[in-house]
Design a protein around this motif. Structure first.
Motif, mmCIF file in Angstrom:
data_model
loop_
_atom_site.group_PDB
_atom_site.id
_atom_site.type_symbol
_atom_site.label_atom_id
_atom_site.label_comp_id
_atom_site.label_asym_id
_atom_site.label_seq_id
_atom_site.Cartn_x
_atom_site.Cartn_y
_atom_site.Cartn_z
ATOM 1 N N ARG A 1 33.890 30.595 6.701
ATOM 2 C CA ARG A 1 33.016 30.814 5.553
ATOM 3 C C ARG A 1 33.682 30.307 4.275
ATOM 4 O O ARG A 1 33.050 29.643 3.454
ATOM 5 N N LEU A 2 34.963 30.587 4.113
ATOM 6 C CA LEU A 2 35.693 30.114 2.940
ATOM 7 C C LEU A 2 35.775 28.590 2.911
ATOM 8 O O LEU A 2 35.616 27.970 1.861
ATOM 9 N N LYS A 3 36.006 27.995 4.067
ATOM 10 C CA LYS A 3 36.067 26.531 4.131
ATOM 11 C C LYS A 3 34.719 25.911 3.764
ATOM 12 O O LYS A 3 34.664 24.924 3.031
ATOM 13 N N GLU A 4 33.643 26.486 4.247
ATOM 14 C CA GLU A 4 32.305 25.971 3.921
ATOM 15 C C GLU A 4 31.987 26.139 2.440
ATOM 16 O O GLU A 4 31.399 25.250 1.820
ATOM 17 N N LEU A 5 32.372 27.261 1.871
ATOM 18 C CA LEU A 5 32.168 27.496 0.446
ATOM 19 C C LEU A 5 32.927 26.458 -0.372
ATOM 20 O O LEU A 5 32.393 25.871 -1.319
ATOM 21 N N LEU A 6 34.156 26.206 0.004
ATOM 22 C CA LEU A 6 34.963 25.208 -0.694
ATOM 23 C C LEU A 6 34.344 23.820 -0.573
ATOM 24 O O LEU A 6 34.231 23.098 -1.566
ATOM 25 N N ARG A 7 33.913 23.446 0.630
ATOM 26 C CA ARG A 7 33.270 22.142 0.828
ATOM 27 C C ARG A 7 32.047 21.986 -0.072
ATOM 28 O O ARG A 7 31.860 20.962 -0.719
ATOM 29 N N GLU B 1 29.424 19.741 -4.899
ATOM 30 C CA GLU B 1 28.669 20.091 -6.104
ATOM 31 C C GLU B 1 29.323 19.545 -7.378
ATOM 32 O O GLU B 1 28.646 19.089 -8.291
ATOM 33 N N CYS B 2 30.635 19.571 -7.445
ATOM 34 C CA CYS B 2 31.311 19.142 -8.667
ATOM 35 C C CYS B 2 31.694 17.658 -8.649
ATOM 36 O O CYS B 2 32.337 17.177 -9.576
ATOM 37 N N GLY B 3 31.309 16.927 -7.609
ATOM 38 C CA GLY B 3 31.515 15.488 -7.595
ATOM 39 C C GLY B 3 32.814 15.005 -6.974
ATOM 40 O O GLY B 3 33.105 13.814 -6.973
ATOM 41 N N TRP B 4 33.595 15.903 -6.410
ATOM 42 C CA TRP B 4 34.880 15.527 -5.814
ATOM 43 C C TRP B 4 34.714 14.471 -4.732
ATOM 44 O O TRP B 4 35.423 13.464 -4.706
ATOM 45 N N LEU C 1 39.824 20.796 -10.225
ATOM 46 C CA LEU C 1 38.421 21.214 -10.227
ATOM 47 C C LEU C 1 38.268 22.697 -9.941
ATOM 48 O O LEU C 1 37.508 23.384 -10.604
ATOM 49 N N ILE C 2 39.000 23.170 -8.968
ATOM 50 C CA ILE C 2 38.867 24.573 -8.603
ATOM 51 C C ILE C 2 39.308 25.469 -9.753
ATOM 52 O O ILE C 2 38.618 26.407 -10.127
ATOM 53 N N PHE D 1 37.484 30.822 -8.270
ATOM 54 C CA PHE D 1 37.939 29.689 -7.486
ATOM 55 C C PHE D 1 39.454 29.539 -7.534
ATOM 56 O O PHE D 1 40.052 29.033 -6.602
ATOM 57 N N CYS D 2 40.095 29.972 -8.595
ATOM 58 C CA CYS D 2 41.557 29.993 -8.611
ATOM 59 C C CYS D 2 42.057 30.946 -7.538
ATOM 60 O O CYS D 2 43.023 30.662 -6.836
ATOM 61 N N THR D 3 41.379 32.075 -7.410
ATOM 62 C CA THR D 3 41.723 33.026 -6.366
ATOM 63 C C THR D 3 41.464 32.412 -5.001
ATOM 64 O O THR D 3 42.274 32.548 -4.085
ATOM 65 N N LEU D 4 40.360 31.691 -4.852
ATOM 66 C CA LEU D 4 40.045 31.034 -3.594
ATOM 67 C C LEU D 4 41.115 30.014 -3.246
ATOM 68 O O LEU D 4 41.557 29.932 -2.106
ATOM 69 N N LYS D 5 41.582 29.247 -4.227
ATOM 70 C CA LYS D 5 42.638 28.262 -3.992
ATOM 71 C C LYS D 5 43.889 28.954 -3.468
ATOM 72 O O LYS D 5 44.504 28.490 -2.507
ATOM 73 N N GLN D 6 44.250 30.076 -4.062
ATOM 74 C CA GLN D 6 45.423 30.807 -3.605
ATOM 75 C C GLN D 6 45.216 31.314 -2.186
ATOM 76 O O GLN D 6 46.115 31.240 -1.352
ATOM 77 N N ASP D 7 44.024 31.798 -1.889
ATOM 78 C CA ASP D 7 43.721 32.266 -0.550
ATOM 79 C C ASP D 7 43.788 31.121 0.459
ATOM 80 O O ASP D 7 44.306 31.288 1.563
#
Length: 96
Positions: free
Chosen positions: A23-29, A34-37, A77-78, A85-91
């Motif tokens: 789920r986290l991987k899909e959210l990140l993708r 969405e942000c153009g990466w 971007l994150i 999203f900073c928290t997500l990056k750390q996770d």
């Protein structure tokens, strides 16, 4: 195995068991698209191919050239989006 490695392995295993890792991987993708990466990296690949010439570039060349830029751009971007999203990056670092 270091204590840090053991902790990462335990967290990763727990995320897998709970179904949260995917789920986290899909959210990140989704957020990266969405942000153009994805589009930015695609454009960078085209630039590299243009510079080196199609017949002189390999997939390995593209991976070597694009990976550092892609990783750096993800962090930018994150963290520029929200604290969430900073928290997500750390996770996600724990998932490596």
């Amino acid at each position: 195995m270091s204590k840090d490695s053991q902790m990462r392995a335990a967290i990763n295993q727990k995320l897998i068991e709970m179904g949260e890792r995917e789920r986290l991987k899909e959210l990140l993708r989704a957020k990266l698209v969405e942000c153009g990466w994805k589009d930015q990296l695609k454009a960078h690949c085209k630039d590299v191919i243009r510079e080196k010439g199609l017949e002189h570039v390999t997939v390995e060349d593209l991976v070597t050239e694009v990976t550092p830029k892609g990783r750096g751009r993800v962090q930018t971007l994150i963290c520029s989006k929200t604290t969430q999203f900073c928290t997500l990056k750390q996770d996600l670092r724990l998932l490596k």
